[in-house]
Design a protein around this motif. Structure first.
Motif, PDB file in Angstrom:
ATOM      1  N   VAL A   1       5.743 -16.518  -9.891  1.00 47.57           N
ATOM      2  CA  VAL A   1       6.070 -16.971  -8.533  1.00 47.57           C
ATOM      3  C   VAL A   1       5.263 -16.180  -7.511  1.00 47.57           C
ATOM      4  O   VAL A   1       4.778 -16.734  -6.511  1.00 47.57           O
ATOM      5  CB  VAL A   1       7.581 -16.827  -8.264  1.00 47.57           C
ATOM      6  N   ARG A   2       5.117 -14.900  -7.764  1.00 48.32           N
ATOM      7  CA  ARG A   2       4.355 -14.052  -6.836  1.00 48.32           C
ATOM      8  C   ARG A   2       2.923 -14.545  -6.700  1.00 48.32           C
ATOM      9  O   ARG A   2       2.400 -14.647  -5.583  1.00 48.32           O
ATOM     10  CB  ARG A   2       4.359 -12.612  -7.337  1.00 48.32           C
ATOM     11  N   TRP A   3       2.280 -14.889  -7.825  1.00 51.68           N
ATOM     12  CA  TRP A   3       0.900 -15.361  -7.751  1.00 51.68           C
ATOM     13  C   TRP A   3       0.804 -16.692  -7.026  1.00 51.68           C
ATOM     14  O   TRP A   3      -0.156 -16.952  -6.289  1.00 51.68           O
ATOM     15  CB  TRP A   3       0.306 -15.468  -9.161  1.00 51.68           C
ATOM     16  N   LEU A   4       1.792 -17.559  -7.220  1.00 48.24           N
ATOM     17  CA  LEU A   4       1.801 -18.824  -6.503  1.00 48.24           C
ATOM     18  C   LEU A   4       1.924 -18.600  -4.998  1.00 48.24           C
ATOM     19  O   LEU A   4       1.276 -19.281  -4.195  1.00 48.24           O
ATOM     20  CB  LEU A   4       2.958 -19.701  -7.001  1.00 48.24           C
TER      21      LEU A   4
ATOM     22  N   GLY B   1       0.792  -1.227   0.000  1.00 38.61           N
ATOM     23  CA  GLY B   1       0.000   0.000   0.000  1.00 38.61           C
ATOM     24  C   GLY B   1       0.820   1.270   0.000  1.00 38.61           C
ATOM     25  O   GLY B   1       0.271   2.369  -0.007  1.00 38.61           O
ATOM     26  N   GLY B   2       2.156   1.135   0.023  1.00 42.37           N
ATOM     27  CA  GLY B   2       3.035   2.296   0.009  1.00 42.37           C
ATOM     28  C   GLY B   2       3.541   2.715   1.360  1.00 42.37           C
ATOM     29  O   GLY B   2       4.412   3.590   1.458  1.00 42.37           O
ATOM     30  N   GLU B   3       3.049   2.074   2.437  1.00 43.95           N
ATOM     31  CA  GLU B   3       3.510   2.410   3.783  1.00 43.95           C
ATOM     32  C   GLU B   3       4.929   1.868   3.994  1.00 43.95           C
ATOM     33  O   GLU B   3       5.283   0.812   3.493  1.00 43.95           O
ATOM     34  CB  GLU B   3       2.575   1.822   4.837  1.00 43.95           C
ATOM     35  N   VAL B   4       5.723   2.616   4.732  1.00 46.20           N
ATOM     36  CA  VAL B   4       7.110   2.231   4.996  1.00 46.20           C
ATOM     37  C   VAL B   4       7.227   1.817   6.460  1.00 46.20           C
ATOM     38  O   VAL B   4       6.811   2.561   7.360  1.00 46.20           O
ATOM     39  CB  VAL B   4       8.076   3.390   4.683  1.00 46.20           C
ATOM     40  N   VAL B   5       7.781   0.623   6.706  1.00 50.44           N
ATOM     41  CA  VAL B   5       7.955   0.125   8.068  1.00 50.44           C
ATOM     42  C   VAL B   5       9.380  -0.400   8.212  1.00 50.44           C
ATOM     43  O   VAL B   5      10.057  -0.702   7.223  1.00 50.44           O
ATOM     44  CB  VAL B   5       6.951  -1.005   8.393  1.00 50.44           C
ATOM     45  N   GLY B   6       9.848  -0.495   9.440  1.00 47.47           N
ATOM     46  CA  GLY B   6      11.148  -1.087   9.705  1.00 47.47           C
ATOM     47  C   GLY B   6      11.126  -2.576   9.403  1.00 47.47           C
ATOM     48  O   GLY B   6      10.067  -3.217   9.413  1.00 47.47           O
ATOM     49  N   TYR B   7      12.285  -3.143   9.156  1.00 49.16           N
ATOM     50  CA  TYR B   7      12.338  -4.552   8.762  1.00 49.16           C
ATOM     51  C   TYR B   7      11.842  -5.460   9.890  1.00 49.16           C
ATOM     52  O   TYR B   7      11.167  -6.463   9.636  1.00 49.16           O
ATOM     53  CB  TYR B   7      13.761  -4.944   8.361  1.00 49.16           C
TER      54      TYR B   7
ATOM     55  N   PHE C   1      10.066 -12.994   4.749  1.00 50.13           N
ATOM     56  CA  PHE C   1      11.271 -12.182   4.882  1.00 50.13           C
ATOM     57  C   PHE C   1      11.404 -11.114   3.802  1.00 50.13           C
ATOM     58  O   PHE C   1      12.140 -10.146   3.981  1.00 50.13           O
ATOM     59  CB  PHE C   1      12.514 -13.079   4.865  1.00 50.13           C
ATOM     60  N   VAL C   2      10.741 -11.296   2.678  1.00 46.22           N
ATOM     61  CA  VAL C   2      10.749 -10.296   1.605  1.00 46.22           C
ATOM     62  C   VAL C   2       9.339 -10.174   1.046  1.00 46.22           C
ATOM     63  O   VAL C   2       8.582 -11.157   1.053  1.00 46.22           O
ATOM     64  CB  VAL C   2      11.731 -10.677   0.469  1.00 46.22           C
ATOM     65  N   PRO C   3       8.955  -9.009   0.545  1.00 44.13           N
ATOM     66  CA  PRO C   3       7.625  -8.870  -0.064  1.00 44.13           C
ATOM     67  C   PRO C   3       7.520  -9.742  -1.310  1.00 44.13           C
ATOM     68  O   PRO C   3       8.508  -9.955  -2.013  1.00 44.13           O
ATOM     69  CB  PRO C   3       7.558  -7.377  -0.431  1.00 44.13           C
ATOM     70  N   PRO C   4       6.334 -10.286  -1.599  1.00 43.40           N
ATOM     71  CA  PRO C   4       6.183 -11.127  -2.795  1.00 43.40           C
ATOM     72  C   PRO C   4       6.461 -10.388  -4.096  1.00 43.40           C
ATOM     73  O   PRO C   4       6.735 -11.011  -5.117  1.00 43.40           O
ATOM     74  CB  PRO C   4       4.717 -11.586  -2.718  1.00 43.40           C
ATOM     75  N   THR C   5       6.404  -9.060  -4.055  1.00 40.24           N
ATOM     76  CA  THR C   5       6.702  -8.273  -5.255  1.00 40.24           C
ATOM     77  C   THR C   5       8.161  -8.401  -5.678  1.00 40.24           C
ATOM     78  O   THR C   5       8.511  -8.028  -6.796  1.00 40.24           O
ATOM     79  CB  THR C   5       6.378  -6.789  -5.011  1.00 40.24           C
TER      80      THR C   5
END
Length: 269
Positions: free
Chosen positions: A213-216, A67-73, A203-207
């Protein structure tokens, strides 16, 4: 009208009482060594949180959500660890332990000599799995809140969500346990569980993956669980979380249906 409704209510009440008796039986047989197993299962996601979420997160920096929000890892990883913890607790009870009771200990054959039905055994075992899952989840949520990775108000909403995750995976685990043939098949379950853990936006965004692979990834049950809990944790809920809830409810219903029918087929010969 009352005469039509009352038998159904009594039937539901009787089902709940018989299912609860299965849960009570599991609680009454607890041993001190069992708590060591539970603590070890809880520590794994906590260690991942500190080592990867905090340690590696110091090198990675911030993560941008869909959604564009930025968060710490660490804020990004912690909800995923919570979802994984709920999955692990539920599957541990409803696969390995459930399979042993059904195929080797023959516990359920004795229970079926009473008025308890196969679906009520499944419901009772699922409730017992939720006892373990709630303990995991509540402790992990407290750690998240104390670390400042979420707020107490959001934590209160996250707990019912993790309960839903546990119910969905618990029902799925029981269905799988009625299908597998031997202890060796648990290697396949462990491999599948670990793959979900690594590739569900944990650990990482699906994007970050190719489109296919992302859809899976996005149709897997753990990703939908992570998406729900992460949105609640970061305060970024939207209509997609309704899809997450519907997905998990459907998975729970499907798992219970399959488990109940296959138990009836295997135990009531």
């Amino acid at each position: 009208m009352v005469s039509l409704v009352m038998p159904r209510l009594l039937s539901f009440e009787g089902t709940g009482r018989r299912a609860a008796s299965v849960t009570e039986r599991n609680i009454s047989t607890l041993r001190s060594a069992y708590w060591v197993v539970m603590v070890s299962g809880f520590l794994e996601p906590v260690l991942y949180l500190f080592s990867i979420g905090v340690g590696v997160g110091a090198l990675i920096g911030d993560i941008t959500l869909p959604g564009g929000e930025v968060v710490g890892y660490a804020e990004f990883v912690a909800p995923a660890m919570l979802a994984a913890s709920a999955m692990t607790g539920a599957l541990a009870e409803t696969t390995f332990n459930f399979f042993g009771k059904m195929k080797f200990v023959r516990l359920y054959e004795g229970i079926l000599a009473t008025p308890v039905r196969p679906i009520e055994i499944a419901l009772g075992e699922l409730a017992w799995a939720m006892v373990r899952g709630v303990i995991y989840s509540a402790a992990f949520v407290v750690i998240m809140t104390l670390m400042g990775l979420t707020t107490w108000s959001r934590a209160l909403v996250m707990l019912p969500a993790t309960l839903l995750v546990g119910l969905a995976f618990g029902a799925l685990g029981m269905a799988v346990a009625t299908i597998i043939r031997s202890w060796q098949d648990f290697d396949l379950i462990a491999a599948g569980q670990f793959a979900l853990f690594l590739f569900s936006g944990t650990f990482v965004p699906p994007t970050a993956y190719p489109a296919v692979v992302r859809w899976l990834i996005e149709i897997t049950p753990l990703y939908r669980s992570v998406d729900l809990i992460r949105a609640l944790s970061t305060g970024t809920t939207g209509w997609l979380q309704l899809l997450d809830v519907a997905y998990l409810l459907a998975l729970m219903a499907l798992g219970l249906t399959v488990a109940g029918r296959r138990m009836a087929k295997q135990l009531c010969k």
